[in-house]
Motif scaffolding. Structure first.
Motif, PDB file in Angstrom:
ATOM      1  N   LEU A  20      -3.622   1.578  -7.842  1.00  0.00           N
ATOM      2  CA  LEU A  20      -3.346   1.256  -6.320  1.00  0.00           C
ATOM      3  C   LEU A  20      -3.521   0.021  -6.563  1.00  0.00           C
ATOM      4  CD1 LEU A  20      -4.552   2.276  -3.802  1.00  0.00           C
ATOM      5  CD2 LEU A  20      -7.094   2.502  -4.984  1.00  0.00           C
ATOM      6  N   SER A  21      -3.774  -1.016  -6.907  1.00  0.00           N
ATOM      7  CA  SER A  21      -4.147  -2.729  -7.070  1.00  0.00           C
ATOM      8  C   SER A  21      -2.940  -3.052  -6.106  1.00  0.00           C
ATOM      9  CB  SER A  21      -4.549  -2.851  -7.412  1.00  0.00           C
ATOM     10  OG  SER A  21      -3.963  -3.486  -8.839  1.00  0.00           O
ATOM     11  N   MET A  22      -1.728  -2.605  -7.065  1.00  0.00           N
ATOM     12  CA  MET A  22      -0.342  -3.019  -6.792  1.00  0.00           C
ATOM     13  C   MET A  22       0.009  -1.887  -5.649  1.00  0.00           C
ATOM     14  SD  MET A  22       1.495  -2.894 -10.841  1.00  0.00           S
ATOM     15  CE  MET A  22       1.326  -1.580 -11.122  1.00  0.00           C
ATOM     16  N   THR A  23      -0.190  -1.338  -5.456  1.00  0.00           N
ATOM     17  CA  THR A  23       0.574  -0.336  -4.422  1.00  0.00           C
ATOM     18  C   THR A  23      -0.191  -0.799  -2.629  1.00  0.00           C
ATOM     19  OG1 THR A  23       0.524   1.394  -5.498  1.00  0.00           O
ATOM     20  CG2 THR A  23       0.562   2.863  -3.394  1.00  0.00           C
ATOM     21  N   HIS A  24      -0.577  -0.858  -3.345  1.00  0.00           N
ATOM     22  CA  HIS A  24      -1.658  -1.822  -1.340  1.00  0.00           C
ATOM     23  C   HIS A  24      -0.797  -2.829  -0.904  1.00  0.00           C
ATOM     24  CE1 HIS A  24      -5.026  -3.406   0.775  1.00  0.00           C
ATOM     25  NE2 HIS A  24      -4.846  -4.517   0.613  1.00  0.00           N
ATOM     26  N   GLU A  25       0.029  -3.866  -1.761  1.00  0.00           N
ATOM     27  CA  GLU A  25       0.918  -4.383  -1.348  1.00  0.00           C
ATOM     28  C   GLU A  25       2.012  -4.611  -0.577  1.00  0.00           C
ATOM     29  OE1 GLU A  25       0.062  -8.044  -1.443  1.00  0.00           O
ATOM     30  OE2 GLU A  25      -1.780  -7.934  -2.494  1.00  0.00           O
ATOM     31  N   ARG A  26       2.108  -2.961  -1.322  1.00  0.00           N
ATOM     32  CA  ARG A  26       3.562  -1.901  -0.893  1.00  0.00           C
ATOM     33  C   ARG A  26       3.011  -0.998   0.391  1.00  0.00           C
ATOM     34  NH1 ARG A  26       5.211   1.407  -4.981  1.00  0.00           N
ATOM     35  NH2 ARG A  26       6.750   1.272  -3.848  1.00  0.00           N
ATOM     36  N   VAL A  27       1.715  -1.191   1.370  1.00  0.00           N
ATOM     37  CA  VAL A  27       1.825  -0.169   2.234  1.00  0.00           C
ATOM     38  C   VAL A  27       2.528  -0.586   3.403  1.00  0.00           C
ATOM     39  CG1 VAL A  27       0.395   0.641   3.926  1.00  0.00           C
ATOM     40  CG2 VAL A  27      -0.789   0.522   1.224  1.00  0.00           C
ATOM     41  N   PRO A  28       3.811   0.195   3.402  1.00  0.00           N
ATOM     42  CA  PRO A  28       3.812  -0.230   5.362  1.00  0.00           C
ATOM     43  C   PRO A  28       3.443  -0.076   6.571  1.00  0.00           C
ATOM     44  CG  PRO A  28       4.743   1.834   4.956  1.00  0.00           C
ATOM     45  CD  PRO A  28       3.787   1.738   3.401  1.00  0.00           C
ATOM     46  N   ASN A  29       3.523  -1.097   7.595  1.00  0.00           N
ATOM     47  CA  ASN A  29       2.766  -1.348   8.311  1.00  0.00           C
ATOM     48  C   ASN A  29       3.933  -0.365   9.598  1.00  0.00           C
ATOM     49  OD1 ASN A  29       1.153  -3.042   7.548  1.00  0.00           O
ATOM     50  ND2 ASN A  29       2.846  -4.650   7.832  1.00  0.00           N
ATOM     51  N   TYR A  30       3.638   1.025   9.413  1.00  0.00           N
ATOM     52  CA  TYR A  30       4.819   1.888  10.398  1.00  0.00           C
ATOM     53  C   TYR A  30       3.415   2.531  11.411  1.00  0.00           C
ATOM     54  CZ  TYR A  30       8.965   0.789   7.324  1.00  0.00           C
ATOM     55  OH  TYR A  30       9.393   0.352   6.722  1.00  0.00           O
ATOM     56  N   ALA A  31       3.216   3.465  11.728  1.00  0.00           N
ATOM     57  CA  ALA A  31       3.341   4.220  12.605  1.00  0.00           C
ATOM     58  C   ALA A  31       2.364   5.610  11.698  1.00  0.00           C
ATOM     59  CB  ALA A  31       3.355   4.625  14.173  1.00  0.00           C
ATOM     60  N   PRO A  32       1.896   6.358  11.723  1.00  0.00           N
ATOM     61  CA  PRO A  32       0.849   7.663  10.611  1.00  0.00           C
ATOM     62  C   PRO A  32       2.236   8.425  11.173  1.00  0.00           C
ATOM     63  CG  PRO A  32      -1.104   6.989  11.864  1.00  0.00           C
ATOM     64  CD  PRO A  32       0.543   6.137  12.407  1.00  0.00           C
ATOM     65  N   LEU A  33       2.754   9.231   9.663  1.00  0.00           N
ATOM     66  CA  LEU A  33       3.615  10.304   9.464  1.00  0.00           C
ATOM     67  C   LEU A  33       3.058  10.894  10.325  1.00  0.00           C
ATOM     68  CD1 LEU A  33       4.146   9.792   6.137  1.00  0.00           C
ATOM     69  CD2 LEU A  33       6.103   8.768   7.949  1.00  0.00           C
ATOM     70  N   PRO A  34       4.341  11.913  11.069  1.00  0.00           N
ATOM     71  CA  PRO A  34       3.823  13.435  11.624  1.00  0.00           C
ATOM     72  C   PRO A  34       3.125  14.428  10.755  1.00  0.00           C
ATOM     73  CG  PRO A  34       6.633  13.094  11.653  1.00  0.00           C
ATOM     74  CD  PRO A  34       5.359  11.641  10.577  1.00  0.00           C
ATOM     75  N   ASP A  35       1.690  15.273  11.000  1.00  0.00           N
ATOM     76  CA  ASP A  35       1.682  16.183  10.460  1.00  0.00           C
ATOM     77  C   ASP A  35       0.678  16.934  11.280  1.00  0.00           C
ATOM     78  OD1 ASP A  35      -0.803  17.057   9.076  1.00  0.00           O
ATOM     79  OD2 ASP A  35      -0.392  16.006   7.517  1.00  0.00           O
ATOM     80  N   ALA A  36       1.106  18.065  10.901  1.00  0.00           N
ATOM     81  CA  ALA A  36       0.515  19.302  11.819  1.00  0.00           C
ATOM     82  C   ALA A  36      -0.606  20.122  12.014  1.00  0.00           C
ATOM     83  CB  ALA A  36       1.739  20.739  11.124  1.00  0.00           C
ATOM     84  N   VAL A  37      -1.406  18.993  10.958  1.00  0.00           N
ATOM     85  CA  VAL A  37      -2.512  19.127  10.908  1.00  0.00           C
ATOM     86  C   VAL A  37      -3.424  18.350  11.467  1.00  0.00           C
ATOM     87  CG1 VAL A  37      -5.234  19.737   9.603  1.00  0.00           C
ATOM     88  CG2 VAL A  37      -2.640  20.714   8.659  1.00  0.00           C
TER      89      VAL A  37
END
Length: 294
Positions: free
Chosen positions: A41-58
């Motif tokens: 997670l500490s490495m994944t944090h650096e790769r989070v894209p600055n996009y709008a949230p993905l479509p989610d039916a709920v």
């Protein structure tokens, strides 16, 4: 005088041996994969894209309730504490702890892989994330991992400020696994407790969703992989023929089957639902008499 040697009486091996050292090894397996998940997670944090949230039916059909994540984590803490008490008071607690450690270790290992290989944008744009360092070094990863470990990975402790741990939901894993353990190892006549834990699990997942702490797909995947891992492990543990090598035993092809076999090879049969006082005192509460199992 004729002296006839009499051999010592043969003592059968206990059907449900404690094997405390194996339980310790199972805990080490869990702890290693827990640390691995925090490092991931500490490495994944650096790769989070600055996009709008993905479509989610709920998520797209409900209004965000920020307090939902806090409620969900309170339910997780309550369910975990009760689950620990159930296992602690079980007569064969060492076997139960060993099984929970191994299953949780497998789930953490899988989660460390899935969250890293596919990184999703924030489900809730208002979620606070620590500033990115734009680089990863071993020192930075260790520092972040220690921060996450100190807060047990819960946002309620204020230590979880790193983002990207979506696929799959750790909140759902804890809620569902606690329900499965209580449901499996408590008597059937305790149906009220089973229903209560089922409602806690459902309520906790709903709270995660209304707070946009996870995408819906994260919770669905977490439910599927947690229940299937639990069911497969216990199917193997409860059937002696599945502990033997056979061309018809397809479970033997699981990569973690040798690990399972080492931990379960001496357990003979289905673990009964017997309870006892776990401490040597007071003696009047330490009865070894068997109890009803249903």
């Amino acid at each position: 005088m004729v002296k006839i040697p009499i051999p010592a009486p043969h003592r059968d091996q206990p059907r449900f041996p404690k094997e405390k050292f194996k339980t310790l090894l199972a805990f080490v397996f869990l702890f290693f994969n827990w640390v691995l998940t925090t490092c991931t997670l500490s490495m994944t944090h650096e790769r989070v894209p600055n996009y709008a949230p993905l479509p989610d039916a709920v998520l797209d059909s409900i209004e965000v309730q920020e307090w939902g994540l806090t409620v969900s984590e309170i339910l997780i803490i309550v369910s975990i504490y009760i689950c620990i008490l159930v296992v602690l008071f079980h007569k064969h607690r060492w076997i139960l702890f060993r099984r929970v450690f191994v299953i949780m270790g497998l789930l953490y290992l899988y989660r460390s892989i899935t969250m890293y290989v596919t990184v999703l944008p924030l489900a809730n744009p208002n979620t606070y994330c620590s500033p990115k360092a734009n680089h990863t070094t071993p020192i930075l990863v260790i520092k972040r991992a220690l921060q996450l470990l100190s807060g047990f990975g819960l946002s309620i402790n204020g230590k979880q400020t790193f983002c990207g741990d979506y696929i799959y939901s750790g909140h759902t894993v804890c809620l569902v696994l606690a329900y499965l353990v209580v449901r499996e190892y408590t008597p059937r006549r305790w149906w009220l407790l089973h229903w209560l834990f089922g409602l806690i699990a459902i309520g906790g997942v709903v709270m995660v969703l209304i707070s946009r702490g996870h995408y819906t797909v994260d919770c669905v995947i977490a439910y599927y992989i947690t229940t299937r891992t639990f069911y497969i492990y216990h199917t193997l543990a409860n059937n002696a023929n599945l502990k033997e090598s056979s061309p018809n035993n397809f479970f033997e092809r699981l990569w973690w089957y040798p690990l399972f076999w080492r931990f379960e090879c001496n357990v003979q049969g289905v673990v009964p639902r017997h309870y006892e006082w776990p401490l040597p005192w007071p003696r009047r509460w330490s009865s070894k008499n068997p109890q009803r199992t249903s």
